[in-house]
Design an enzyme around this catalytic site. Structure first.
Site: not given
Length: 1059
Positions: A732, A1026-1028
């Protein structure tokens, strides 16, 4: 005693033998001396006699009184006999005077005794006179062979000797025929025939060929009108006298008609009433040539004698004769086509595809494996101009009359009349594309396969043989192939009517018939396939040169609905060739056919990808099962590999993406980049300062080996205070890093990339060199984008389609056109350039040059499109070149280095062969995800609700694209659906602010499930990681509050932070 006697005896015998030998030697010396004396005396006597004869000849010609012009024929005969007895090379001046004297005697009026030819009627002198005139004429021929017409003095001698030959090979100019000689006409004619027969045996045609070649095989002919007329008349006399016998026709074709552009030179003598045309009509030359050469053994014999270059010259002369004799061309079309096809086929045997020690360069044929007469190179432009008559409008109208005379069914009862036929045929450079700018005047129904025409009918056989001729020309005349294609596409109605003709073939229309022909090796099948091949080559050329306005709006030649029908035909044909195993074993003509059909199919497909004209799923094959195809690929089946190589578009896009992901996964496994029970992949750890994310990423990643770049990379962020940020990277954090890096480098403010003027799509900036090591930066950006694609991470980066075409390598294709891609860069600039193409006036009035002026940071920089382009004006002749040069400069030359660096980095990660199965729009989807509407059912199916109530689903999905952008940082849905989104789309209930969030606990999950809150969230807004791909929602008490807060957060873009 006996020994002494024996010795003296032997000595005596030796002395006797020596004496005999001495006497014999003396006798031989005396005999040799006598012979030498005799030879010397004979030589001296001959010299005295020659000198005496020369003196007499000189005295004879030195007399300058008025009687000299009226010397009687007998005195001329006697002096000529003496001159011929002694004639050598240094006597050419005396021989010249003799010829002038003889000709002068022939011009005297009413004095038979003066006429040199009168001796032919003398009983005692007929035979000596005949021998003498034969010798005089042959010596004249010998001198003609050595003379150079381009030298003034020698040019006069050429005229003199040609006059001698003209005078004594025909009785037409003999004054003796006007009076008492009329009864002797037949006898005198036989004498002329005898003279011509003697000259022919000695090699008369070879002399004329040398003279013609010396005078015509050059950029500026040196033979005058009178010389050329005389030579051609002389060359015809033996043929006419022999009533066009095979022997003399053969000599005439080999020695006269093979001289480069001789017909063109003869025709240009008197353009108003061409002498050649009148002679040709009088003697029906073209018909006799065609009928003679239509016999295969005769044609082959001529070709073998002439070899390559001169066969081509003969071909050019025959084609121009056909153009000048339209009536004969119509009547003998079948034989004419057969002769030209046979001659081109002979030349084609020696046309080579590449240079080698055994090949020679030919300006028309390309690499040629026969000896090339380089002396003919100067005349090749004229020969090429002759060949152009074959694909000029008049000849095409004549040969394709059966096709062009068919009327396509009109929807309008009163269509506008077609333009009158033109005699223009040479198609100079400035008009090569002219026909592509004319709107078709007819309105017709859509042409579809209907069938009903028997393939063994005379009409079909004739059209097939004509198509074979032009197809043979395309494969033989390799250096003027584009000219041939342009000529064949000049008439707007030829290709549509040829397609209509193809649609009528067989019982059920063209497709089934042509598929059957693939499995037959009969001559009929080969001709039908050649017709299809010619149609494909010409149509592909036409579609390539038409711009969008001409193709979609004006619909020149083909209606877009017909293109749908044709593309379906081509798609099926290519698919069947591959699926039935024909391509695997194809070679020669069948392989060429496949490339022609496939080439046009791909031109139509790429055009459809840029701007749709076909319905949905038009390119797919419903009888193809992707699962079965992938199984065959696993087993290495050739059929499956060829399908994927040549027509990947028949496979649904989703299946190709799955195949791409499968290929990537297999590579990861082979490189040991996948976690297994036995081993863990190597992990690269990098530390990135948020304030210097691009610089740190560039420094730490650009030198990584390729396999490490493809492997697992873990990121540790450092905040502005120099403190490590919380969070463990399980893909992520790296995703966030990748997204942030890509967002920065593709920001136009950085000036690595610019946006197009219309839809603001990205392409490399021409002024990126303001950055130090900007090419290394581009290579790094290419690696980052490649890494995102390699990991299946979609990023919202809209590229200009012309740039993606270069990434895919399409610009290396033969059929790539820069002007077609220009709208994706600057639509307004494209309109301006195409307006120049359509400009009816004199383009030079616009004041344009072959250069491009650009404002670079406040300074005007002039880029020359060609060497010296700044001072080269744009004219009607070069405006098409200017348009393409300008488009190529803007999209390629200007950003060549940047694009090459980006592609180099991108291909470090992504093998270019993996992307061959995708078109330009599909590659954009591979980068940025699907551009279709969000499938809500798909989203609901994969939603992970971590401790949040289900009844809120309808509230959560409120603004689809903005919600997706808010949660994943990309506004487009995943390419294969939300099931393939990594990490999966998730929602989590949070009861504290993000900086206090410690993750999910048992209590928070139970409270969320039973809707138990510690307290009302109040003014808190939803956030996202947003990374996950994680949406974090406070535990609101009402749906209306949730809806309002979520909409506000999405519109204000408050997410994008690490939890």
């Amino acid at each position: 005693m006996f020994a002494a006697t024996q010795t003296s005896k032997s000595q005596f015998l030796d002395k006797a033998r020596q004496a005999r030998e001495e006497r014999k030697g003396h006798k031989e010396k005396e005999r040799a001396a006598t012979q030498i004396q005799a030879l010397v005396r004979r030589y001296l006597c001959r010299c005295r006699l020659q000198n005496q004869f020369r003196k007499e000849v000189d005295e004879f010609f030195s007399v300058t009184d008025t009687a000299a012009t009226k010397r009687n024929a007998l005195s001329i005969f006697k002096i000529a006999r003496k001159l011929l007895f002694i004639c050598r090379k240094d006597d050419k001046l005396r021989f010249e005077k003799l010829c002038r004297t003889i000709l002068s005697s022939m011009d005297v009026e009413n004095e038979p005794k003066v006429w040199y030819v009168s001796l032919a009627l003398s009983k005692d002198l007929t035979i000596p006179w005949l021998k003498q005139i034969k010798d005089v004429l042959w010596i004249s021929c010998e001198f003609l062979k050595t003379l150079k017409p381009d030298i003034m003095q020698e040019s006069k001698l050429v005229t003199l000797y040609l006059t001698m030959l003209i005078t004594f090979t025909d009785t037409a100019t003999w004054k003796i025929m006007k009076g008492k000689g009329e009864p002797f006409k037949s006898a005198l004619n036989r004498i002329c025939e005898n003279i011509m027969g003697h000259l022919n045996q000695k090699g008369f045609y070879s002399i004329l060929q040398i003279l013609l070649t010396n005078g015509l095989a050059r950029s500026r002919p040196s033979l005058s009108k009178s010389m050329l007329t005389a030579i051609f008349s002389l060359s015809l006399r033996p043929v006419i006298a022999a009533h066009f016998s095979d022997n003399l026709l053969r000599s005439f074709l080999i020695h006269i008609m093979s001289v480069p552009a001789v017909v063109s030179h003869l025709n240009s003598l008197t353009p108003e009433v061409p002498q050649l045309l009148s002679i040709s009509l009088t003697h029906d030359l073209l018909r006799k040539f065609i009928l003679f050469l239509s016999r295969e053994e005769q044609c082959l014999d001529i070709c073998v004698c002439l070899e390559g270059s001169h066969t081509l010259c003969l071909l050019g002369n025959l084609i121009q004769l056909g153009y000048l004799n339209e009536k004969v061309l119509e009547e003998e079309a079948n034989h004419f086509v057969k002769v030209l096809t046979d001659m081109l086929s002979y030349c084609q045997r020696y046309v080579s595809q590449k240079k080698s020690n055994l090949t020679h360069w030919h300006p028309v044929l390309g690499w040629f494996s026969q000896t090339v007469d380089y002396g003919l190179n100067e005349s090749m432009p004229l020969v090429t101009r002759q060949l152009q008559y074959l694909w000029g409008v008049p000849v095409i109208r004549t040969l394709f009359y059966d096709v062009l005379s068919k009327k396509l069914e009109a929807q309008d009862p009163t269509p506008p009349p077609p333009p009158p036929p033109t005699l223009q045929n040479n198609l100079p450079v400035k008009s090569l594309f002219k026909r592509a700018f004319q709107k078709s005047a007819s309105v017709r129904n859509i042409l579809k396969p209907v069938g009903g025409k028997r393939v063994d009918s005379a009409e079909v056989q004739k059209v097939c043989s004509i198509c074979v001729l032009y197809q043979t020309a395309l494969t033989t005349l390799t250096q003027i192939r584009l000219q041939i294609l342009t000529g064949l596409t000049y008439l707007d109605d030829l290709l549509p009517k040829l397609w209509a003709f193809i649609c009528e073939l067989g019982l059920q229309g063209g497709l089934k018939l042509f598929l059957e022909c693939l499995n037959n090796d009969t001559e009929e099948s080969k001709q039908l396939l050649a017709m299809l091949m010619l149609f494909c080559d010409c149509s592909r050329h036409l579609i390539t040169i038409l711009d969008d306005i001409e193709l979609y709006e004006e619909q020149i030649s083909f209606k877009t609905e017909e293109l749908v029908t044709i593309s379906s035909f081509l798609n099926t044909f290519v698919y069947k060739m591959i699926s039935d195993g024909i391509l695997e074993n194809a070679k020669g003509e069948k392989l060429d056919l496949f490339h022609s059909v496939h080439g046009w199919l791909m031109v139509l497909y790429e055009r459809d990808c840029r701007r749709r004209f076909s319905p949905d799923d038009h390119w797919l094959r419903k009888d193809l099962k992707p699962s079965l195809l992938f199984q065959e690929l696993e087993k290495g089946k050739k059929r499956a590999q060829l399908l994927l190589q040549y027509i990947p578009h028949v496979i649904p896009h989703k299946n190709r993406v799955l195949l791409f992901r499968n290929i990537v996964t297999k590579e990861k496994e082979s490189l040991g980049l996948v976690e297994t029970s036995q081993a863990s992949p190597h992990v690269t750890h990098i530390t990135i300062r948020r304030s210097r994310m691009l610089e740190d990423g560039y420094d730490q990643l650009r030198r990584l080996p390729v396999n490490s770049m493809k492997g697992v990379i873990r990121v540790k962020f450092v905040n502005d205070l120099g403190v490590d940020e919380a969070g463990i990277d399980q893909d992520g954090v790296f995703k966030e890093f990748l997204e942030e890096i890509i967002k920065k480098v593709f920001n136009p403010a950085l000036n690595l990339f610019k946006t197009t003027s219309g839809d603001e799509r990205l392409y490399p900036s021409p002024t990126s060199n303001i950055h130090e090591n900007h090419l290394l930066l581009f290579e790094f950006v290419g690696k980052m984008l490649g890494k995102a694609m390699y990991e299946g991470i979609v990023v919202d980066v809209p590229f200009a389609s012309f740039f993606l075409s270069q990434v895919l390598g399409h610009h290396h294709s033969t059929f790539y056109s820069s002007i077609d891609e220009l709208p994706s860069l600057d639509s307004e600039f494209y309109k301006n350039l195409t307006s120049i193409k359509r400009y009816d006036g004199d383009v030079s009035d616009l004041g344009l040059t072959l250069s491009y002026d650009e404002d670079v940071m406040g300074q005007l920089v002039c880029h020359e499109l060609t060497p010296g382009g700044k001072s080269t004006p744009v004219t009607n002749e070069n405006k098409i070149s200017y348009i393409h040069l300008m488009a190529h400069f803007r999209m390629h030359t200007q950003i060549k280095e940047q694009t090459a660096a980006f592609i180099r980095g991108f291909r470090c990660i992504i093998n270019p062969e993996w992307l061959h199965m995708f078109s330009t729009p599909e590659l954009q989807r591979l980068v940025s995800g699907d551009n279709a509407e969000i499938d809500l059912d798909d989203l609901k199916w994969v939603f992970l609700f971590l401790n949040y109530k289900y009844y809120s689903m309808s509230v959560i999905i409120c603004d689809n694209l903005r919600l997706l952008q808010f949660v994943t940082s990309c506004s487009r849905p995943p390419l294969l659906g939300f099931a393939y989104l990594k990490p999966p789309f998730s929602i989590r209930c949070v009861e504290v602010s993000d900086d206090q969030d410690t993750g999910d606990t048992l209590g928070s999950v139970l409270r969320g499930f039973f809707t138990i809150r510690k307290k009302e969230p109040g003014g808190r807004l939803p956030t996202s990681s947003t990374c996950f791909n994680l949406l974090k929602l406070p535990n609101y008490s009402k749906k209306s509050i949730l809806r309002d807060k979520l909409r506000y957060a999405i519109s204000m873009n408050t997410g994008f932070e690490l939890s």
